[in-house]
Structure formats: structure tokens, C-alpha cells
Scaffold this active site. Structure first.
Site, PDB file in Angstrom:
ATOM      1  N   LYS A   1     126.302-102.718  -9.115  1.00 38.50           N
ATOM      2  CA  LYS A   1     126.094-103.840  -8.194  1.00 38.50           C
ATOM      3  C   LYS A   1     127.292-104.782  -8.079  1.00 38.50           C
ATOM      4  CE  LYS A   1     121.320-103.722  -7.428  1.00 38.50           C
ATOM      5  NZ  LYS A   1     120.686-103.011  -8.560  1.00 38.50           N
TER       6      LYS A   1
ATOM      7  N   GLU B   1     118.154-112.394  -4.040  1.00 40.62           N
ATOM      8  CA  GLU B   1     116.979-111.939  -4.771  1.00 40.62           C
ATOM      9  C   GLU B   1     117.455-111.040  -5.892  1.00 40.62           C
ATOM     10  OE1 GLU B   1     118.270-110.390  -2.235  1.00 40.62           O
ATOM     11  OE2 GLU B   1     118.424-108.375  -3.112  1.00 40.62           O
TER      12      GLU B   1
ATOM     13  N   SER C   1     123.899 -95.082 -12.265  1.00 40.87           N
ATOM     14  CA  SER C   1     124.133 -96.387 -11.624  1.00 40.87           C
ATOM     15  C   SER C   1     124.180 -97.560 -12.596  1.00 40.87           C
ATOM     16  CB  SER C   1     123.054 -96.621 -10.567  1.00 40.87           C
ATOM     17  OG  SER C   1     121.763 -96.440 -11.121  1.00 40.87           O
TER      18      SER C   1
HETATM   19  C1  PLP Z   1     119.520-102.183  -8.388  1.00 42.86           C
HETATM   20  C2  PLP Z   1     119.724-100.909  -9.055  1.00 42.86           C
HETATM   21  C3  PLP Z   1     119.404 -99.699  -8.433  1.00 42.86           C
HETATM   22  C4  PLP Z   1     118.735 -99.614  -7.081  1.00 42.86           C
HETATM   23  O1  PLP Z   1     119.470-100.112  -6.023  1.00 42.86           O
HETATM   24  P1  PLP Z   1     120.194 -99.184  -4.977  1.00 42.86           P
HETATM   25  O2  PLP Z   1     120.608-100.131  -3.920  1.00 42.86           O
HETATM   26  O3  PLP Z   1     119.219 -98.170  -4.511  1.00 42.86           O
HETATM   27  O4  PLP Z   1     121.345 -98.561  -5.660  1.00 42.86           O
HETATM   28  C5  PLP Z   1     119.691 -98.531  -9.097  1.00 42.86           C
HETATM   29  N1  PLP Z   1     120.225 -98.528 -10.340  1.00 42.86           N
HETATM   30  C6  PLP Z   1     120.531 -99.678 -10.975  1.00 42.86           C
HETATM   31  C7  PLP Z   1     121.103 -99.613 -12.342  1.00 42.86           C
HETATM   32  C8  PLP Z   1     120.285-100.894 -10.370  1.00 42.86           C
HETATM   33  O5  PLP Z   1     120.587-102.013 -11.009  1.00 42.86           O
END
Ligand code: PLP
Length: 400
Positions: free
Chosen positions: A94, A116, A382
């Protein structure tokens, strides 16, 4: 993908075919236009690009590595690789778009960032960006998530952000977006809404995608350097869809790479027990844009649920909605239990504790590895799971 894909999508009104757009109240229309114009101008400016590059390298610690999972691949077959966004500063992908959004906010002369957060990852990333640029920061968060994601709440407070608890509806991500929008509407001149995914009115789905493209650009090059080829399959979890767009955009033109977007199957695929938006939704409008949407019988956003707070959103990015129709990406679901199993598997076989969101992608990669033992699979990891450890252990216990 070829340059003209990015020129064509979205079009100048923010549409990806029929999805996207900006369905906002009149006072926001002007503001969205201002942000769009500023973004188009600035994203071509050498100064902006080099400042963002320098931030990514010296502050975020990019490029993040691609890692080959030896023991996981040995156990399940296939060759599983991870793009390590868990090693990006603040522990998830992010920050890639938050630093971009905050840099844009600074250029626009804004004083305060509003957003948010679900799992708290976007809130932490934005609070970090606000501290870096010396801006104020206000984060709206559902009360359910505040309890579940306590460490991230404390992190945001340490970073100097103000937390606004949201106590209506299901008290999770969708309500937090409603609340943040309301706050932004009160003063769109000096504040800016920094949305947490490739969702919301134009230009946000485009901007967030563009800021996340770094993930795919790096990963493609790194994977090729390690193996001399492209991955057979690329897997990412899909909440709003930003980490998935980030990695998928680099492979959209490569017919030999199969792209897999993984949605949260929750407790079951019955109404209210999942957030499998693309898999089970129908086109509709939420938070100022058109997309696949889980809806109740009146067409309002349906209640959604996932063990991963960052995935439980009833809408999804408009670009994903288009790519689903174009059959460019395969969408599938992984349920809570499969995600929890993958959470422990990756921890114990590789020494990497994944975020529960990312564990959905890992679980699907394990399924693919079992089914296709000869293939190479690149997973966008992610984020890291530190935020989830208390919740997982308290709820599910340790595995035997
Ligand atoms: C917020 C988040 C997501 C989901 O958000 P996307 O916009 O779909 O990427 C996925 N993995 C992590 C670690 C997150 O913090």
C-alpha cells in the site's frame, strides 16, 4: 501491456469499457477534475517522477526481492516464487500508492489526508506518508476492524494520525469508506481523500494502478533474471484489486502467462458469508464508480465477510471488472480455512508469516502447484502477517 492500453484505459472520463467513471455529488465533480488534471500534468513531470523514484529507493527500500520457495515447492510441486511486498516499508504494497497520492497532495497544496482502512494497512501506509510529507492525517476505521487489527491502530496513533471509529452497519470496510467520504465532503478544498485501492471515482482507479505498476515492472525483470523465462502463472489476491493490478499490468500482453485473481470465499459462498465480488456480483454502482458489485435485493451493496479485513469489500476495481469481461484474468475463490492453512504453511516451511489477505493467493498457488507440478508460479505476497498473529492464534489456535 502496450503503451496504448494505458492510454486507452481508462478513457478521459475514467471508463474501462462500461465500468468506472465518476458518479459523485456536484461539489466533488470540480474537485475530481482538478485532481485529474493535476495528475495528468504531474505524472509526466520529470521532477515528480524522480522524486517518487528516490522515495521508493531510499525510503521504501525498493526494489523488493523475488524469492524462490524451496521447501513449499518441494512439498507441493511446481516452482513457487514470491514477490516480497511484505518487505516494502510498513509491510505491504500500500505504501506504493500512498507515497504517490501524498506527493500529489503536497503539490496541490493540501493540508490533510483522509482515508478509510480495513485491515489497517492502508491507514498505516497513509499515516506514514503524512508523517514523511508533514501533512495531517485522518483515518476512518470500522469498530470491528479496530478490535481485530489492534497493532495497526496503535501504529497509526504513534505515527500521529487521528482515528475515527465507525460504528454503523457492519462496522467494517464499506462503512469506513462511507464515513471517510462524508468527512472529505465537508472540506474538499484543503483536504484530499486518498483511497486505498483501485476503486472510487476517476481518477483514483487509474492513479492507484499507475503507482502500483512498479510491483509488476520489477517482478517481471527479476523473475526473468532468475529463470530466463516468464512465469507460467501469476497469482494475486483481490480485495479492491490494487496489488493484483500492480503485478498483472506487467503481464497483460504475455499470452503465455496466465493471470489468477483470488477473491475471499469467506465461510461459504452463501449470501453475506463471503466477498467474492467478481465471482458472484453483478454490475452496479458503489462509492462513485461502476463495477461488479455484491448486491442485496434492492441493488444496494450486500453485507460481506472475509477472515481478511483487507478483502471484505462488496465492490472491486473497474479495471478488474473490464478484464473479467475480456477474459484476460481468471478469477477464483479461496475460503477462510484454506487461507489459514496457507498462513501456517508459508510460516513453517519458509519462515515468512503472510498477511491473511496474501495467504489467499498463497493457498491458490498451492492448489495450482499440486494440479500442475511442472509450472512456475509467481505470487504477489502483498503483505506481512504481523498484524494478524493475535487474531489467528486466538481464533484458530496453533496447528499440531
Ligand atoms: C489492503 C490489502 C489487500 C487488498 O487490497 P487490494 O487493493 O486488493 O490489493 C491485500 N493484501 C494486503 C496485505 C493488504 O493490506
Amino acid at each position: 501491456m502496450k503503451d496504448n492500453y494505458f492510454k486507452e484505459y481508462p478513457n478521459k472520463d475514467g471508463f474501462f469499457k462500461e465500468y468506472g467513471g465518476a458518479f459523485v455529488p456536484p461539489i466533488l465533480e470540480k474537485e475530481m477534475k482538478k485532481i485529474t488534471d493535476a495528475y495528468y500534468a504531474i505524472s509526466k513531470s520529470h521532477h515528480f517522477i524522480s522524486e517518487l523514484r528516490s522515495i521508493r529507493k531510499h525510503y521504501q527500500g525498493r526494489p523488493t526481492p523475488v524469492y524462490y520457495c524451496n521447501r513449499l515447492s518441494e512439498k507441493y510441486g511446481g516452482r513457487i516464487y514470491l514477490k516480497r511486498e511484505d518487505l516494502n516499508h510498513t509491510g505491504a504494497h500500500k505504501l506504493n500508492h500512498c507515497m504517490g497520492e501524498a506527493l500529489l497532495a503536497k503539490h496541490l497544496g493540501k493540508k490533510k489526508l483522509i482515508a478509510e482502512t480495513g485491515a489497517g494497512q492502508h491507514g498505516v501506509a497513509l499515516a506514514t506518508a503524512a508523517a514523511y510529507f508533514g501533512l495531517e492525517c485522518e483515518i476512518h476505521m470500522g469498530e470491528v476492524d479496530i478490535v481485530k487489527e489492534h497493532p495497526n491502530v496503535v501504529r497509526m496513533q504513534i505515527l500521529g494520525a487521528e482515528i475515527v471509529p465507525v460504528s454503523h452497519g457492519l462496522k467494517t470496510l464499506k462503512e469506513a469508506v462511507d464515513s471517510a467520504f462524508e468527512s472529505y465532503l465537508k472540506d474538499p478544498e484543503t483536504t484530499i481523500y486518498c483511497i486505498g485501492s483501485v476503486v472510487g471515482p476517476h481518477p483514483f482507479p487509474m492513479m492507484v494502478r499507475d503507482f502500483q505498476r512498479v510491483v509488476g515492472i520489477e517482478a517481471k525483470e527479476q523473475f526473468f533474471e532468475m529463470t530466463g523465462e516468464l512465469p507460467d502463472k501469476v497469482v494475486a489476491c483481490v480485495g479492491g484489486g490494487s496489488n493484483a493490478m500492480g503485478i498483472f499490468t506487467a503481464f497483460l500482453d504475455d499470452a503465455e502467462c496466465e493471470l489468477h485473481g483470488i477473491e475471499p470465499g469467506g465461510r461459504s459462498l452463501k449470501y453475506g458469508e463471503h466477498a467474492a465480488t467478481i465471482t458472484l456480483g453483478k454490475p452496479g454502482i458503489i462509492h462513485g464508480f461502476k463495477c461488479y458489485l455484491l448486491q442485496d435485493e434492492k441493488g444496494d451493496p450486500a453485507p460481506v465477510y472475509s477472515v481478511a479485513s483487507g478483502l471484505d469489500y462488496p465492490g472491486v476495481g473497474p479495471e478488474h471488472s473490464m478484464l473479467k469481461d475480456l477474459k484476460k484474468i481468471k478469477y477464483d475463490t479461496i475460503n477462510d480455512k484454506e487461507a489459514i492453512d496457507a498462513f501456517y504453511e508459508l510460516s513453517r516451511l519458509e519462515g515468512i508469516i503472510p498477511a491473511l489477505e496474501s495467504a489467499h493467493a498463497v493457498a491458490h498457488a498451492i492448489k495450482l502447484a499440486k494440479a500442475y507440478p511442472q509450472t512456475s508460479i509467481l505470487v504477489n505476497l502483498s503483505g506481512r502477517g504481523d498484524k494478524d498473529i493475535d487474531f489467528v492464534v486466538d481464533t484458530y489456535g496453533l496447528p499440531k
